[in-house]
Design a protein around this motif. Structure first.
Motif, mmCIF file in Angstrom:
data_model
loop_
_atom_site.group_PDB
_atom_site.id
_atom_site.type_symbol
_atom_site.label_atom_id
_atom_site.label_comp_id
_atom_site.label_asym_id
_atom_site.label_seq_id
_atom_site.Cartn_x
_atom_site.Cartn_y
_atom_site.Cartn_z
ATOM 1 N N PHE A 1 0.652 -0.908 -0.093
ATOM 2 C CA PHE A 1 -0.158 -0.397 0.325
ATOM 3 C C PHE A 1 1.364 1.962 -0.194
ATOM 4 O O PHE A 1 0.490 2.293 -1.130
ATOM 5 N N PRO A 2 2.006 1.236 0.559
ATOM 6 C CA PRO A 2 2.823 3.172 0.810
ATOM 7 C C PRO A 2 3.202 2.758 -0.813
ATOM 8 O O PRO A 2 3.242 3.955 -1.150
ATOM 9 N N ALA A 3 3.471 1.772 -0.947
ATOM 10 C CA ALA A 3 3.983 1.759 -2.875
ATOM 11 C C ALA A 3 2.515 2.402 -3.550
ATOM 12 O O ALA A 3 3.404 3.543 -4.547
ATOM 13 N N GLN A 4 1.159 1.737 -3.418
ATOM 14 C CA GLN A 4 0.715 2.827 -4.405
ATOM 15 C C GLN A 4 0.445 4.051 -3.795
ATOM 16 O O GLN A 4 0.326 5.283 -4.961
ATOM 17 N N GLU A 5 0.920 4.333 -2.917
ATOM 18 C CA GLU A 5 0.822 5.864 -1.890
ATOM 19 C C GLU A 5 1.922 6.592 -3.559
ATOM 20 O O GLU A 5 0.999 7.873 -4.091
ATOM 21 N N VAL A 6 3.289 5.859 -3.487
ATOM 22 C CA VAL A 6 4.033 6.468 -3.852
ATOM 23 C C VAL A 6 3.675 7.130 -5.556
ATOM 24 O O VAL A 6 3.537 8.027 -5.933
ATOM 25 N N ALA A 7 3.085 5.943 -5.892
ATOM 26 C CA ALA A 7 3.077 5.976 -7.225
ATOM 27 C C ALA A 7 2.351 6.848 -7.800
ATOM 28 O O ALA A 7 1.840 7.283 -8.638
#
Length: 409
Positions: A348-354
């Protein structure tokens, strides 16, 4: 007269480029929710087309494992098989780790990304977006894919991971060469690997407030090799799909009258367009893969032990059993499979960064070039010939030339 049995579909060819929605519809008609397919070299696999079936596969890692050693086709896979970079054996990255070790690695990655300051992230994205636009804004025309979308995400990610700004352009070139399979693909892969190990050595000696240092500081006993592999996976997975998310969203906003207001500086429908792309034009079409640990039934098909099961994210997003009104706007509904599902989903944190990188990149572009317009016909735009990732080969536009901002923004 008997009707001939439908044949497996070759997972390649021009239709995945030109008309995948209709192709998935035909496959669903002929085979149901799970279709037999063949990969390069007539290698068999299964493509999951159904939303419920994909949810079942991604929710059961014991039956549908990420361990590629289980594959029952390894004895017929040549050393030069073109899909080996995507379906590799005994790869040391998080992609092919299972069980508790995978959960520990995922926690380390999530923790390192969760610590990214959202204001710092947005600031980096704005700065690099402005820098790229400064290089093209005086010309009045450009290719928004090759000159913008394909350059922005990795510049931001490299900065977050701990690379210097001076290293960013070289990393972008190496990554794009590797993804595009050009003559410099192997050299690009080598450059990325050498750069990542050099970064980790530098951060071991002098840690900083960056993702690489936080991963090195973990207490779960991961080796430098494991961390390097995971950082490279995160960089590749974070760059190309985000670049295609930017490109596909800009295409939608430039060709669909519903989003025309955003081109005049409005921001409300940028998020709507981004969300619609994840439903209707997702950057990641199909993902390899899962391997069955025993014989099973799925979508009416008999799946043998060790069979390769491919995740049809785009097909599942358009499954008519859950999308009863395919023409309606998806609004804020984010039940798409575009980031995967289950314990092997994109963290989920990677989704937010993207999302921050993509949204910032789009908003800065529309702020800087408010009268940007498509150069040519919408039906003249072409996609990269890939059944895996869906993105434009180019997005030519025109606009009123404007002066570069330099550091004034």
């Amino acid at each position: 007269m008997t009707t001939p049995e439908p044949q497996p579909v070759y997972l390649g060819g021009p239709r995945f480029q030109t008309d995948p929605i209709e192709l998935y519809r035909e496959m669903r008609r002929d085979h149901g929710a799970v279709a037999p397919v063949v990969l390069d070299g007539d290698v068999p696999a299964w493509l999951v087309l159904g939303y419920r079936e994909l949810h079942q596969v991604t929710s059961d890692p014991q039956l549908f494992s990420r361990d590629s050693d289980l594959w029952n086709q390894w004895d017929r896979i040549p050393a030069d098989w073109p899909l080996l970079p995507m379906i590799g054996r005994k790869q040391p990255s998080i992609l092919y780790t299972v069980g508790e070790r995978h959960r520990e690695r995922a926690a380390v990655i999530s923790g390192a990304l969760e610590a990214v300051d959202p204001f710092e992230l947005k600031g980096h994205a704005e700065r690099f977006a402005d820098e790229l636009i400064d290089g093209l804004c005086g010309r009045g025309a450009c290719d928004l894919v090759g000159e913008y979308a394909m350059l922005l995400p990795l510049r931001v990610l490299a900065r977050l991971y701990g690379f210097s700004d001076e290293q960013g352009p070289g990393l972008v070139t190496a990554m794009n060469d590797m993804i595009n399979g050009r003559a410099g693909a192997l050299e690009g892969q080598r450059h990325l690997g050498e750069s990542m190990y050099a970064l980790l050595a530098a951060k071991q000696a002098a840690p900083g407030p960056d993702v690489a240092s936080r991963m090195l500081a973990n207490t779960a006993g991961f080796t430098v090799d494991e961390i390097a592999q995971d950082l490279m996976v995160m960089m590749a997975a974070g760059h190309q799909p985000t670049a295609d998310w930017i490109g596909n969203t800009l295409r939608l906003m430039l060709t669909d009258d519903r989003f025309a207001a955003s081109l005049a500086g409005g921001r409300h429908s940028v998020g709507e367009a981004m969300n619609e792309v994840l439903w209707e034009d997702t950057p990641t079409q199909n993902v390899a893969g899962r391997w069955t640990t025993r014989d099973t039934k799925l979508g009416g098909q008999h799946i043998g032990r060790g069979d390769l099961v491919l995740l049809g994210l785009a097909a599942a997003n358009g499954d008519p059993h859950v999308r009863t009104d395919a023409g309606s706007l998806t609004g804020g509904n984010n039940a798409f499979f575009s980031f995967g599902h289950g314990e092997h989903r994109c963290p989920f944190p990677a989704q937010e960064v993207a999302e921050v990188i993509a949204r910032t990149g789009i908003e800065v572009l529309l702020d800087r070039l408010p009268d940007v317009d498509l150069a040519g016909r919408a039906d003249g735009l072409t996609r990269r010939p890939s059944p895996w990732l869906r993105g434009l080969t180019d997005l030519p536009v025109t606009f009123t030339p404007t002066p570069a901002l330099g550091a004034t923004r």
